[in-house]
Design a protein around this motif. Structure first.
Motif, PDB file in Angstrom:
ATOM      1  N   THR A  18      49.002  50.236  38.865  1.00  0.00           N
ATOM      2  CA  THR A  18      48.254  48.970  38.966  1.00  0.00           C
ATOM      3  C   THR A  18      49.122  47.726  38.819  1.00  0.00           C
ATOM      4  N   THR A  76      35.463  36.245  35.211  1.00  0.00           N
ATOM      5  CA  THR A  76      35.429  35.301  36.331  1.00  0.00           C
ATOM      6  C   THR A  76      34.134  34.508  36.274  1.00  0.00           C
ATOM      7  N   ARG A  80      35.155  28.216  39.188  1.00  0.00           N
ATOM      8  CA  ARG A  80      36.186  28.247  38.152  1.00  0.00           C
ATOM      9  C   ARG A  80      37.349  27.333  38.562  1.00  0.00           C
ATOM     10  N   ALA A 112      42.022  39.151  44.255  1.00  0.00           N
ATOM     11  CA  ALA A 112      41.631  39.925  43.060  1.00  0.00           C
ATOM     12  C   ALA A 112      40.305  39.319  42.634  1.00  0.00           C
ATOM     13  N   ASP A 145      39.625  43.902  45.446  1.00  0.00           N
ATOM     14  CA  ASP A 145      39.965  44.185  44.046  1.00  0.00           C
ATOM     15  C   ASP A 145      40.308  45.671  43.931  1.00  0.00           C
ATOM     16  N   LEU A 200      46.911  45.694  44.977  1.00  0.00           N
ATOM     17  CA  LEU A 200      48.064  44.832  45.250  1.00  0.00           C
ATOM     18  C   LEU A 200      49.400  45.558  45.092  1.00  0.00           C
ATOM     19  N   ASN A 219      44.549  34.390  38.266  1.00  0.00           N
ATOM     20  CA  ASN A 219      44.302  35.093  36.997  1.00  0.00           C
ATOM     21  C   ASN A 219      44.452  36.609  37.079  1.00  0.00           C
TER      22      ASN A 219
HETATM   23  C1  LIG Z   1      40.587  38.103  35.458  1.00  0.00           C
HETATM   24  S1  LIG Z   1      40.035  38.728  37.002  1.00  0.00           S
HETATM   25  C2  LIG Z   1      40.232  37.297  38.029  1.00  0.00           C
HETATM   26  C3  LIG Z   1      39.086  37.115  38.998  1.00  0.00           C
HETATM   27  C4  LIG Z   1      39.190  35.861  39.870  1.00  0.00           C
HETATM   28  N1  LIG Z   1      40.378  35.878  40.693  1.00  0.00           N
HETATM   29  C5  LIG Z   1      39.159  34.606  39.009  1.00  0.00           C
HETATM   30  O1  LIG Z   1      40.213  33.990  38.809  1.00  0.00           O
HETATM   31  O2  LIG Z   1      38.092  34.239  38.527  1.00  0.00           O
HETATM   32  C6  LIG Z   1      41.428  39.763  37.456  1.00  0.00           C
HETATM   33  C7  LIG Z   1      41.084  40.796  38.516  1.00  0.00           C
HETATM   34  O3  LIG Z   1      42.301  41.361  39.009  1.00  0.00           O
HETATM   35  C8  LIG Z   1      42.027  42.709  39.360  1.00  0.00           C
HETATM   36  N2  LIG Z   1      43.287  43.465  39.480  1.00  0.00           N
HETATM   37  C9  LIG Z   1      44.120  43.865  38.492  1.00  0.00           C
HETATM   38  N3  LIG Z   1      45.153  44.567  38.993  1.00  0.00           N
HETATM   39  C10 LIG Z   1      44.982  44.601  40.342  1.00  0.00           C
HETATM   40  C11 LIG Z   1      45.711  45.190  41.410  1.00  0.00           C
HETATM   41  N4  LIG Z   1      46.835  45.883  41.218  1.00  0.00           N
HETATM   42  N5  LIG Z   1      45.226  45.038  42.667  1.00  0.00           N
HETATM   43  C12 LIG Z   1      44.080  44.350  42.898  1.00  0.00           C
HETATM   44  N6  LIG Z   1      43.347  43.776  41.919  1.00  0.00           N
HETATM   45  C13 LIG Z   1      43.792  43.903  40.646  1.00  0.00           C
HETATM   46  C14 LIG Z   1      41.124  43.183  38.239  1.00  0.00           C
HETATM   47  O4  LIG Z   1      40.377  44.334  38.577  1.00  0.00           O
HETATM   48  C15 LIG Z   1      40.262  41.943  37.961  1.00  0.00           C
HETATM   49  O5  LIG Z   1      39.015  42.034  38.612  1.00  0.00           O
END
Ligand SMILES: C[S@@+](CC[C@H](N)C(=O)[O-])C[C@H]1O[C@@H](n2cnc3c(N)ncnc32)[C@H](O)[C@@H]1O
Length: 275
Positions: A18, A76, A80, A112, A145, A200, A219
């Protein structure tokens, strides 16, 4: 209790899959997040859990998706960090990014997207511009995501009061139905957003996200170490059109990560432009 060897094995496994890196002081956090997985699988140690992930064949593949759900932080909300959204709105309004091919849709990727608030916010902003300018603005938004659980929720498009706490009443009335505790986003917004799984860390999966005008990757970099941040940012760069814009979290920076982008400084925020 998770011992140190188990922590290291699981931490490295999670990091490889991840990009999320649990530092030494997060051992108890990781333990608490994985407790229910052990219980559900009837396993008695974290070591057994690690081996079931590593060598469990087809079953492990399903369990890895459960693992993604529990190790991610999905905080989230709609609207935001407004200064970043103001920059997005201003650029769409000026037609900054889709200049090369008139009439082609603006392509926007929320890389994400968690439960969908970010890509849906962007759709609402463009729809509001369409109305205010009385102008057709073709656009499409991708929300991706790594957590299947949040993606399911994003597809459902039903939100709680915490999610919509920064959303104007006018916008609520126009684009949501329901009241009190649950607010369902109308189809007129949902139809612009394509929600999909995308990790990602997987280089091959970037191929489906080319020629973007805007990428929001907010984030999520905070959970990665420098090596993984560089890897992701380099790949996102390749996914942008020339002059396309990358927006990262307001507490995140590309300092020491990439010099390829041109930083554009706006009140309260920086946008990163591909050369
Ligand atoms: C804190 S949330 C941010 C959501 C939104 N971008 C915001 O700023 O409100 C972080 C998101 O990144 C996703 N995430 C973490 N590692 C990831 C990866 N390797 N590939 C895709 N998504 C990932 C998580 O599942 C999570 O839903």
């Amino acid at each position: 209790m998770m011992n140190r060897e188990e922590f290291v094995m699981l931490r490295d496994f999670i990091y490889e899959k991840t990009g999320i890196y649990f530092t030494e002081n997060k051992m108890y956090l990781l333990e608490s997040r994985l407790t229910n997985r052990l219980q559900d699988l009837g396993l008695s140690s974290y070591e057994d859990y690690y081996y079931s992930l590593k060598f469990g064949g087809e079953k492990a593949r399903n369990e890895i998706n459960n693992l993604f759900d529990v190790v991610t932080t999905n905080e989230t909300s709609f609207f935001r960090n407004p200064p970043q959204l103001d920059v997005f709105k201003m650029m769409v309004q000026k037609g900054c990014c889709n200049g090369d091919m008139p009439g082609s849709p603006i392509k926007i990727w929320s890389a994400a997207c968690s439960t969908g608030e970010e890509p849906y916010t962007l759709a609402i902003i463009v729809l509001e511009l369409v109305e205010a300018l009385r102008k057709n603005i073709p656009f499409m938004i991708y929300g991706t995501d790594i957590s299947a659980k949040v993606l399911e929720s994003a597809k459902r498009g039903v939100f709680n009061p915490y999610s919509i706490r920064n959303t104007d009443d006018k916008i609520m009335k126009k684009y949501f139905t329901g009241e009190n505790n649950l607010f369902a986003l109308k189809e007129q917004v949902k139809r612009y957003v394509k929600i999909d799984f995308m990790n990602l860390m997987e280089e091959n999966s970037y191929r489906a996200y080319r020629q973007m005008d805007f990428i929001f990757c907010r984030n999520v970099l905070i959970y990665f170490d420098e090596k993984m941040k560089k890897k992701v940012i380099d790949s996102l760069y390749e996914c942008l059109k020339p002059k396309g814009i990358l927006i990262i979290g307001h507490a995140e920076s590309l300092h020491n990560i990439s010099r390829a982008f041109k930083p554009l400084v706006f009140p309260g925020t920086i946008a990163y432009q591909r050369g």
